[in-house]
Design an enzyme around this catalytic site. Structure first.
Site, mmCIF file in Angstrom:
data_model
loop_
_atom_site.group_PDB
_atom_site.id
_atom_site.type_symbol
_atom_site.label_atom_id
_atom_site.label_comp_id
_atom_site.label_asym_id
_atom_site.label_seq_id
_atom_site.Cartn_x
_atom_site.Cartn_y
_atom_site.Cartn_z
ATOM 1 N N ASN A 8 -94.199 16.830 -7.704
ATOM 2 C CA ASN A 8 -94.351 16.762 -8.940
ATOM 3 C C ASN A 8 -94.222 14.924 -8.953
ATOM 4 O O ASN A 8 -93.959 14.087 -8.607
ATOM 5 C CB ASN A 8 -93.244 16.214 -9.975
ATOM 6 C CG ASN A 8 -93.590 15.381 -11.435
ATOM 7 O OD1 ASN A 8 -95.529 15.502 -11.519
ATOM 8 N ND2 ASN A 8 -92.715 15.321 -12.617
ATOM 9 N N TRP A 9 -96.081 14.274 -8.210
ATOM 10 C CA TRP A 9 -96.032 12.921 -8.313
ATOM 11 C C TRP A 9 -96.344 11.992 -9.356
ATOM 12 O O TRP A 9 -96.616 10.721 -9.011
ATOM 13 C CB TRP A 9 -97.934 13.416 -7.374
ATOM 14 C CG TRP A 9 -97.773 13.601 -5.686
ATOM 15 C CD1 TRP A 9 -96.428 14.285 -4.756
ATOM 16 C CD2 TRP A 9 -98.434 13.606 -5.013
ATOM 17 N NE1 TRP A 9 -96.820 14.035 -3.790
ATOM 18 C CE2 TRP A 9 -98.306 14.543 -3.928
ATOM 19 C CE3 TRP A 9 -100.252 13.406 -5.029
ATOM 20 C CZ2 TRP A 9 -99.175 14.666 -2.951
ATOM 21 C CZ3 TRP A 9 -100.785 14.304 -3.923
ATOM 22 C CH2 TRP A 9 -100.618 14.529 -2.851
ATOM 23 N N LYS A 10 -96.116 12.792 -10.284
ATOM 24 C CA LYS A 10 -95.920 11.783 -11.178
ATOM 25 C C LYS A 10 -97.424 10.888 -11.481
ATOM 26 O O LYS A 10 -98.084 11.240 -11.109
ATOM 27 C CB LYS A 10 -94.533 11.032 -11.771
ATOM 28 C CG LYS A 10 -93.978 12.227 -11.718
ATOM 29 C CD LYS A 10 -92.097 11.141 -12.186
ATOM 30 C CE LYS A 10 -91.661 12.444 -12.070
ATOM 31 N NZ LYS A 10 -89.915 11.559 -12.226
ATOM 32 N N HIS A 92 -91.980 18.607 -19.243
ATOM 33 C CA HIS A 92 -91.346 17.749 -18.578
ATOM 34 C C HIS A 92 -90.592 16.825 -19.169
ATOM 35 O O HIS A 92 -91.111 16.219 -20.913
ATOM 36 C CB HIS A 92 -92.076 16.537 -17.294
ATOM 37 C CG HIS A 92 -91.784 16.287 -16.338
ATOM 38 N ND1 HIS A 92 -90.801 14.843 -17.052
ATOM 39 C CD2 HIS A 92 -91.091 16.200 -15.286
ATOM 40 C CE1 HIS A 92 -89.910 14.717 -15.928
ATOM 41 N NE2 HIS A 92 -89.730 15.196 -15.104
ATOM 42 N N GLU A 94 -89.887 13.344 -19.402
ATOM 43 C CA GLU A 94 -90.779 12.242 -19.660
ATOM 44 C C GLU A 94 -91.420 12.444 -21.113
ATOM 45 O O GLU A 94 -91.933 11.769 -21.350
ATOM 46 C CB GLU A 94 -91.381 11.843 -17.653
ATOM 47 C CG GLU A 94 -89.846 11.643 -17.209
ATOM 48 C CD GLU A 94 -90.670 11.011 -15.567
ATOM 49 O OE1 GLU A 94 -92.245 11.818 -15.215
ATOM 50 O OE2 GLU A 94 -89.813 10.709 -15.827
ATOM 51 N N GLU A 158 -83.759 20.042 -15.003
ATOM 52 C CA GLU A 158 -83.793 18.358 -14.390
ATOM 53 C C GLU A 158 -82.570 17.889 -15.967
ATOM 54 O O GLU A 158 -82.911 17.982 -16.603
ATOM 55 C CB GLU A 158 -85.139 18.260 -14.903
ATOM 56 C CG GLU A 158 -86.130 18.922 -13.529
ATOM 57 C CD GLU A 158 -87.158 18.089 -13.108
ATOM 58 O OE1 GLU A 158 -87.092 17.744 -12.426
ATOM 59 O OE2 GLU A 158 -87.686 17.118 -14.228
ATOM 60 N N GLY A 164 -84.636 10.686 -10.887
ATOM 61 C CA GLY A 164 -85.402 9.309 -10.929
ATOM 62 C C GLY A 164 -84.183 8.181 -11.118
ATOM 63 O O GLY A 164 -84.360 6.320 -10.720
ATOM 64 N N SER A 195 -83.000 13.739 -8.661
ATOM 65 C CA SER A 195 -83.456 12.981 -7.415
ATOM 66 C C SER A 195 -83.101 13.894 -6.249
ATOM 67 O O SER A 195 -82.211 13.164 -4.902
ATOM 68 C CB SER A 195 -82.074 11.819 -7.894
ATOM 69 O OG SER A 195 -82.288 11.419 -8.672
ATOM 70 N N GLY A 216 -89.360 14.250 -7.532
ATOM 71 C CA GLY A 216 -90.491 13.849 -7.956
ATOM 72 C C GLY A 216 -90.509 12.565 -7.060
ATOM 73 O O GLY A 216 -90.910 12.552 -5.923
ATOM 74 N N GLY A 217 -89.766 11.823 -6.379
ATOM 75 C CA GLY A 217 -89.510 10.668 -6.089
ATOM 76 C C GLY A 217 -89.993 10.601 -4.452
ATOM 77 O O GLY A 217 -90.814 10.032 -4.073
HETATM 78 P P1 PGA Z 1 -87.068 12.568 -8.959
HETATM 79 O O1 PGA Z 1 -88.221 13.105 -9.941
HETATM 80 O O2 PGA Z 1 -86.790 13.702 -8.312
HETATM 81 O O3 PGA Z 1 -87.924 11.124 -8.603
HETATM 82 O O4 PGA Z 1 -85.730 11.853 -9.697
HETATM 83 C C1 PGA Z 1 -87.572 14.579 -10.751
HETATM 84 C C2 PGA Z 1 -88.312 15.143 -11.708
HETATM 85 O O5 PGA Z 1 -89.107 14.369 -12.821
HETATM 86 O O6 PGA Z 1 -89.468 16.337 -11.662
#
Ligand code: PGA
Length: 238
Positions: A8-10, A92, A94, A158, A164, A195, A216-217
């Site tokens: 997930n590159w956001k 998600h 977010e 999640e 994050g 994470s 994500g990250g």
């Molecule tokens: P993260 O993000 O790996 O940076 O914690 C995961 C996500 O939001 O899907």
């Protein structure tokens, strides 16, 4: 079953970086694992060019809840399917937080996705307050009851406090939550997100109830993401 590792590159990076990163992933993608890259909408076409002909699949990070119409700034599931996507991340945390996406909106999005052959990746997860109050399982069950569409989907657990933050849920917590989810949804793959890094992927993927990761990250660095894919591939049993 193959594990599923989703990047997930956001809202990160330039088009050139997306192309390069996708190329590095395609060039070294291990076998025996389903790898999905979800770039920002405007990078989809470029990433599709890179993944075309490889085993790496394309996904999007969101779609609209209607089939089409007067929704300025939005993108429909049908447009994503036509753009080469096979998957779409929905609900998600977010987006639930910043765009007030309710469970029923997420379910409507999921129905649109399924109608055009996309596999929805439906995200759920509790806040730290909810976990500390002992409500984690009931919160996740409520979210799933309201947002999972009927059909072939993937559930992404999640925990919000792990996204994050560098804090990962413990093996015991992940194992217990995934087992609780699978009690009701035993035919739906459940991936973990929050994470996930190269240095914790092995122990998390070894949990029998973990069918893969939403990353994500760590998915923004090709070498690290590839190590996570390797961890997924290593447990493939054929
Ligand atoms: P993260 O993000 O790996 O940076 O914690 C995961 C996500 O939001 O899907």
């Amino acid at each position: 079953m193959q594990k599923i590792i989703i990047a997930n590159w956001k809202m990160n990076g330039t088009l050139a970086e997306a192309r390069e990163r996708a190329k590095s992933i395609v060039d070294a993608a291990p076998e025996g694992v389903e790898i999905v890259i979800c770039p920002p909408f405007v990078h989809l076409a470029t990433v599709l060019e890179v993944v075309a002909g490889s085993s790496v699949k394309l996904g999007a990070q969101n779609c609209h809840f209607a089939e089409g119409g007067a929704y300025t700034g939005s993108v429909s599931a049908k447009m994503l399917a036509e753009a080469g996507c096979k998957y779409v991340i929905l609900g998600h945390s977010e987006r639930r937080r910043s765009y007030a996406e309710s469970d029923s909106i997420v379910r409507d999005k999921g129905r649109c996705a399924l109608a055009v052959g996309l596999t929805p990746i439906v995200c759920v997860g509790e806040t730290l307050t909810e976990r500390e109050a002992g409500e984690a399982v009931s919160v996740v069950e409520r979210q799933l009851a309201g947002s999972l569409p009927e059909g072939k989907a993937i559930i992404a657990y999640e925990p919000i406090w792990a996204i994050g933050t560098g804090k990962t849920a413990t093996v015991e917590d992940v194992s217990a939550m995934h087992a609780a989810i699978k009690k009701r949804h035993n035919r739906t793959p459940v991936v973990y997100g929050g994470s996930v890094k190269a240095n914790n992927a092995k122990e998390l993927i070894a949990i029998p109830e973990v069918d893969g990761f939403l990353v994500g990250g760590a998915s923004l660095v090709a070498a690290e993401f590839l190590q996570i894919c390797e961890a997924g591939s290593a447990v493939f049993s054929g």
